[in-house]
Design an enzyme around this catalytic site. Structure first.
Site: not given
Length: 266
Positions: A50, A52, A110, A195
């Protein structure tokens, strides 16, 4: 028949990947296009992970069940004709009926991008910093991510997560021209984790935290010790990997299942 779709998207206008009430999401748009193209009442896509609100993906794998036996090129062509410009389908690979994009994945990577020069063409795809942080200190601190495994500190309070352990195998910053790029690879990630990691590492680079304090923040498993999350626009789901030989094995299983299904006539 089950297929894996490689999907890339600019997440700027979407409220994340997963379908939710009263909000536009990537999954909702993709599912709607699949229903229109293949004339089916229901489609249930499953993503490898997922993302965001505002987060992008250069490689998000999705599996979907389709009623016909089709070539990957045909599926790709039909979908890209009607998908909006900020979503694109790349590879389409046939897989066996039990293949699962999320559960079968062995790692996810990522990237977080920072622009050190104000650039109107990167405003949606990189976080602008007017002053360069100390990259060497951030890389020194990032070594703790490879040595520890409980990342409660970098998790969100709410959620159905059963545990906070992740095995991180890569975590480093590099410089490319006027950009700083943070790469992090792990077997799994917690919601919002990357993050929060980036935001806390940036505080190390700005001199607000020491390298030792960064490590202690993880060791103490206290969410209050994490810095604020870095903005969404710099984050990309970059790569999702599967076991060696996975797709070759899945092709065999697909062909066995396809032998029982008539091909589309048109």
């Amino acid at each position: 028949m089950r297929y894996f779709l490689e999907v890339a998207y600019d997440g700027t206008r979407f409220h994340g990947w997963q379908t939710q009430p009263n909000a536009l999401t990537v999954q909702e748009v993709l599912d709607d296009c699949l229903r229109k193209v293949f004339r089916v009442a229901q489609v249930e896509t499953v993503g490898s992970g997922r993302t965001d609100t505002g987060v992008h993906a250069t490689q998000q794998w999705v599996h979907v069940e389709l009623p016909q036996v089709l070539s990957g090129d045909e599926i790709q062509h039909k979908l890209n004709r009607i998908l909006p410009p900020d979503i694109a389908v790349g590879q389409v690979l046939p897989v066996g009926p039990e293949a699962h994009t999320r559960f079968d994945a062995v790692s996810r990577t990522y990237e977080y991008r920072i622009s050190l020069q104000k650039n109107p063409f990167l405003v949606r795809h990189a976080y602008y910093l007017s002053r360069k942080p100390d990259v060497a200190r951030m890389n020194e601190a990032a070594q703790a991510l490879l040595q520890l495994e409980d990342f409660t500190t970098f998790s969100k309070v709410k959620g159905d997560t059963k545990h906070y352990r992740c095995t991180i195998t890569q975590a480093y910053w590099r410089e490319e021209g006027d950009q700083l790029i943070f790469t992090i690879k792990a077997n799994r990630f917690l919601r919002g984790m990357v993050r929060l990691v980036v935001g806390t590492l940036l505080d190390v680079g700005k001199g607000k935290l020491t390298v030792r304090q960064f490590r202690e923040a993880i060791e103490r498993q206290d969410r209050k010790l994490a810095s604020g999350a870095a903005p969404a626009e710099g984050l990309f789901l970059h790569r999702v990997e599967y076991p060696e030989g996975y797709f070759a094995q899945q092709l065999v299983l697909f062909e066995e299942a396809a032998a029982l299904v008539p091909r589309e006539n048109d």
